[in-house]
Design a protein around this motif. Structure first.
Motif, PDB file in Angstrom:
ATOM      1  N   GLY A 234       0.771  -1.241   0.000  1.00  0.00           N
ATOM      2  CA  GLY A 234       0.000   0.000   0.000  1.00  0.00           C
ATOM      3  C   GLY A 234       0.797   1.283   0.000  1.00  0.00           C
ATOM      4  N   GLN A 235       2.116   1.204   0.188  1.00  0.00           N
ATOM      5  CA  GLN A 235       2.939   2.417   0.263  1.00  0.00           C
ATOM      6  C   GLN A 235       4.014   2.411  -0.817  1.00  0.00           C
ATOM      7  N   PHE A 236       4.396   3.606  -1.272  1.00  0.00           N
ATOM      8  CA  PHE A 236       5.604   3.741  -2.072  1.00  0.00           C
ATOM      9  C   PHE A 236       6.797   3.680  -1.130  1.00  0.00           C
ATOM     10  N   VAL A 237       7.726   2.766  -1.392  1.00  0.00           N
ATOM     11  CA  VAL A 237       8.922   2.671  -0.551  1.00  0.00           C
ATOM     12  C   VAL A 237      10.142   3.297  -1.225  1.00  0.00           C
ATOM     13  N   GLU A 238      10.051   3.525  -2.532  1.00  0.00           N
ATOM     14  CA  GLU A 238      11.136   4.201  -3.237  1.00  0.00           C
ATOM     15  C   GLU A 238      10.582   4.814  -4.510  1.00  0.00           C
ATOM     16  N   ILE A 239      11.029   6.037  -4.820  1.00  0.00           N
ATOM     17  CA  ILE A 239      10.618   6.745  -6.032  1.00  0.00           C
ATOM     18  C   ILE A 239      11.852   7.419  -6.608  1.00  0.00           C
ATOM     19  N   GLY A 240      11.995   7.356  -7.912  1.00  0.00           N
ATOM     20  CA  GLY A 240      13.115   8.043  -8.552  1.00  0.00           C
ATOM     21  C   GLY A 240      13.041   7.910 -10.051  1.00  0.00           C
ATOM     22  N   THR A 241      14.043   8.462 -10.727  1.00  0.00           N
ATOM     23  CA  THR A 241      14.136   8.225 -12.160  1.00  0.00           C
ATOM     24  C   THR A 241      14.416   6.752 -12.385  1.00  0.00           C
ATOM     25  N   ARG A 242      14.202   6.309 -13.608  1.00  0.00           N
ATOM     26  CA  ARG A 242      14.450   4.896 -13.900  1.00  0.00           C
ATOM     27  C   ARG A 242      15.877   4.490 -13.517  1.00  0.00           C
ATOM     28  N   ASP A 243      16.860   5.298 -13.898  1.00  0.00           N
ATOM     29  CA  ASP A 243      18.241   4.919 -13.624  1.00  0.00           C
ATOM     30  C   ASP A 243      18.565   4.983 -12.138  1.00  0.00           C
ATOM     31  N   GLN A 244      17.956   5.930 -11.406  1.00  0.00           N
ATOM     32  CA  GLN A 244      18.172   5.959  -9.963  1.00  0.00           C
ATOM     33  C   GLN A 244      17.658   4.676  -9.316  1.00  0.00           C
ATOM     34  N   VAL A 245      16.460   4.257  -9.685  1.00  0.00           N
ATOM     35  CA  VAL A 245      15.859   3.085  -9.058  1.00  0.00           C
ATOM     36  C   VAL A 245      16.578   1.803  -9.472  1.00  0.00           C
ATOM     37  N   TYR A 246      17.011   1.720 -10.704  1.00  0.00           N
ATOM     38  CA  TYR A 246      17.660   0.490 -11.172  1.00  0.00           C
ATOM     39  C   TYR A 246      19.144   0.436 -10.836  1.00  0.00           C
ATOM     40  N   ARG A 247      19.832   1.568 -10.921  1.00  0.00           N
ATOM     41  CA  ARG A 247      21.277   1.560 -10.712  1.00  0.00           C
ATOM     42  C   ARG A 247      21.679   1.941  -9.285  1.00  0.00           C
ATOM     43  N   GLN A 248      20.821   2.730  -8.615  1.00  0.00           N
ATOM     44  CA  GLN A 248      21.192   3.237  -7.296  1.00  0.00           C
ATOM     45  C   GLN A 248      20.097   2.957  -6.273  1.00  0.00           C
ATOM     46  N   ALA A 249      19.446   1.816  -6.403  1.00  0.00           N
ATOM     47  CA  ALA A 249      18.361   1.457  -5.486  1.00  0.00           C
ATOM     48  C   ALA A 249      18.859   1.466  -4.047  1.00  0.00           C
ATOM     49  N   ALA A 250      18.057   2.062  -3.155  1.00  0.00           N
ATOM     50  CA  ALA A 250      18.463   2.194  -1.755  1.00  0.00           C
ATOM     51  C   ALA A 250      17.625   1.342  -0.810  1.00  0.00           C
ATOM     52  N   HIS A 251      16.340   1.189  -1.089  1.00  0.00           N
ATOM     53  CA  HIS A 251      15.491   0.436  -0.174  1.00  0.00           C
ATOM     54  C   HIS A 251      15.749  -1.066  -0.317  1.00  0.00           C
ATOM     55  N   PRO A 252      15.825  -1.793   0.782  1.00  0.00           N
ATOM     56  CA  PRO A 252      16.059  -3.240   0.690  1.00  0.00           C
ATOM     57  C   PRO A 252      15.029  -3.968  -0.168  1.00  0.00           C
ATOM     58  N   TYR A 253      13.788  -3.485  -0.188  1.00  0.00           N
ATOM     59  CA  TYR A 253      12.775  -4.154  -1.007  1.00  0.00           C
ATOM     60  C   TYR A 253      13.088  -3.999  -2.491  1.00  0.00           C
ATOM     61  N   THR A 254      13.423  -2.775  -2.910  1.00  0.00           N
ATOM     62  CA  THR A 254      13.788  -2.546  -4.306  1.00  0.00           C
ATOM     63  C   THR A 254      14.977  -3.407  -4.691  1.00  0.00           C
ATOM     64  N   ARG A 255      15.981  -3.445  -3.830  1.00  0.00           N
ATOM     65  CA  ARG A 255      17.180  -4.242  -4.116  1.00  0.00           C
ATOM     66  C   ARG A 255      16.853  -5.728  -4.163  1.00  0.00           C
ATOM     67  N   GLY A 256      15.923  -6.161  -3.328  1.00  0.00           N
ATOM     68  CA  GLY A 256      15.497  -7.552  -3.356  1.00  0.00           C
ATOM     69  C   GLY A 256      14.786  -7.902  -4.657  1.00  0.00           C
ATOM     70  N   LEU A 257      13.935  -6.997  -5.138  1.00  0.00           N
ATOM     71  CA  LEU A 257      13.263  -7.223  -6.416  1.00  0.00           C
ATOM     72  C   LEU A 257      14.271  -7.314  -7.559  1.00  0.00           C
ATOM     73  N   LEU A 258      15.235  -6.406  -7.554  1.00  0.00           N
ATOM     74  CA  LEU A 258      16.250  -6.412  -8.604  1.00  0.00           C
ATOM     75  C   LEU A 258      17.084  -7.690  -8.558  1.00  0.00           C
ATOM     76  N   GLU A 259      17.402  -8.137  -7.371  1.00  0.00           N
ATOM     77  CA  GLU A 259      18.183  -9.364  -7.221  1.00  0.00           C
ATOM     78  C   GLU A 259      17.392 -10.567  -7.728  1.00  0.00           C
ATOM     79  N   ALA A 260      16.106 -10.627  -7.371  1.00  0.00           N
ATOM     80  CA  ALA A 260      15.273 -11.755  -7.786  1.00  0.00           C
ATOM     81  C   ALA A 260      15.045 -11.771  -9.299  1.00  0.00           C
ATOM     82  N   ALA A 261      15.036 -10.594  -9.919  1.00  0.00           N
ATOM     83  CA  ALA A 261      14.802 -10.507 -11.360  1.00  0.00           C
ATOM     84  C   ALA A 261      16.001 -10.966 -12.169  1.00  0.00           C
ATOM     85  N   GLN A 262      17.184 -11.010 -11.557  1.00  0.00           N
ATOM     86  CA  GLN A 262      18.413 -11.459 -12.214  1.00  0.00           C
ATOM     87  C   GLN A 262      18.654 -10.715 -13.530  1.00  0.00           C
TER      88      GLN A 262
END
Length: 341
Positions: A234-262
């Motif tokens: 229900g909440q936004f945990v991270e917001i940014g430009t595409r490159d910020q979110v993909y290359r410089q993800a800060a929230h553990p959830y975002t990083r977990g999604l990126l890791e799982a996506a391989q």
């Protein structure tokens, strides 16, 4: 604000959506599916909302489209607050906001021809006579890379990829400013997804369309989005430009999604994060970080309220450690105050 633009097409502020659920004993419980979400979509921009199933991202779209009522908040389309508008007054504005559904087969009447399904939209778009409507339908079908002859087939006689192209054509018949794309490629074969992505990005350039994209496929989002919001319970945990979110993800959830996506590209900073368990509505409404039961870095302070905070210019994160102690969660030292970009 995007350069050269004075106002967004769509502005959402403090949006809340509650549902009433019942357990096996028929006891009622309020479930807050969307909890204080705010964002805007600018002309010719793709704003994407990503997250696992159950995160609330599709509910945001349903409220904006007025398919379900909001509990609280404001939604402004072209400067007009639409949540309190009745159907009679909102109907003329629907030409500016259209939707492409997740399952194209379910979006068409199986008993009707494609032409019949598109005719209503052509009429709504201002074409009065059958001849004008037929011409608009054929032009729209050509614009999505198909032959107009397909209009006289029924949905079952058309492939999934062709049917999704026809879904896009149908939406464009009313010349919208903004399309809500609800998992537009998830029901398609992998070989077809790239074709639909290329179609949508090409149409965006030629027709100056804006997209509100909801998806869990991070590859599709990377190919299409200008800005990205990551949603969890229900909440936004991270917001940014595409490159910020993909290359410089800060929230553990975002990083977990990126890791799982391989993802092979792009590379992202920090150590890999592996989340435990699965998303659960048991933690909806928690005043602290809702990822705590799954996060390898959680501690008692995480149970305190977690507002969105800036970690770089244009990038917000709902995690106190990402801002105050990034090294403790496997991130590099934060940029200096004069270099937060």
């Amino acid at each position: 604000m995007r350069e050269g633009m004075t106002s967004p097409l769509l502005e959402v502020r403090d949006l809340v959506k509650d549902y009433i659920s019942r357990d096996a004993k028929l006891r009622q419980r309020v479930v807050r599916a969307v909890d204080g979400v705010s964002f805007e979509v600018w002309p010719s921009e793709t704003f994407a909302i990503v997250g696992e199933s159950g995160s609330g991202k599709s509910t945001v779209g349903r409220v904006i489209l007025k398919l379900t009522d909001a509990t609280e908040g404001h939604v402004s389309l072209l400067g007009e607050d639409i949540l309190d508008l009745g159907e009679k007054h909102f109907r003329p504005m629907r030409t500016n906001l259209q939707m492409v559904f997740q399952d194209p087969l379910a979006a068409f009447d199986p008993r009707a021809t494609i032409r019949s399904s598109l005719r209503e939209f052509a009429e709504f778009g201002g074409e009065r006579t059958p001849a004008q409507q037929d011409q608009a339908i054929e032009d729209a079908i050509r614009n999505v890379g198909l032959s107009p002859e397909i209009a006289d087939r029924r949905p079952a006689e058309v492939s999934g990829g062709q049917l999704q192209r026809l879904s896009v054509a149908r939406s464009l018949l009313v010349e919208p400013r903004l399309l809500f794309l609800d998992e537009p490629t998830s029901s398609l074969d992998v070989s077809i997804r790239g074709q639909i992505v290329n179609l949508l990005t090409g149409l965006q350039e030629t027709a100056q369309l804006a997209y509100l994209l909801v998806a869990h496929d991070l590859r599709v989002v990377y190919a299409m989005a200008h800005r990205v919001a990551v949603m969890y319970l229900g909440q936004f945990v991270e917001i940014g430009t595409r490159d910020q979110v993909y290359r410089q993800a800060a929230h553990p959830y975002t990083r977990g999604l990126l890791e799982a996506a391989q993802l092979e590209e792009p590379g992202h900073m920090g150590e890999p994060v592996r989340l435990s368990g699965e998303i659960s509505t048991d933690h909806l409404g928690s005043p602290g970080c809702r990822l705590m039961p799954r996060c390898p870095f959680s501690e008692s302070k995480c149970a305190e309220p977690q507002p969105l905070r800036e970690t770089r210019t244009g990038q917000m994160v709902r995690c106190w450690k990402a801002v105050e102690a990034p090294v403790s969660i496997g991130l590099p030292e934060p940029p200096s105050p004069g270099d937060r970009s």
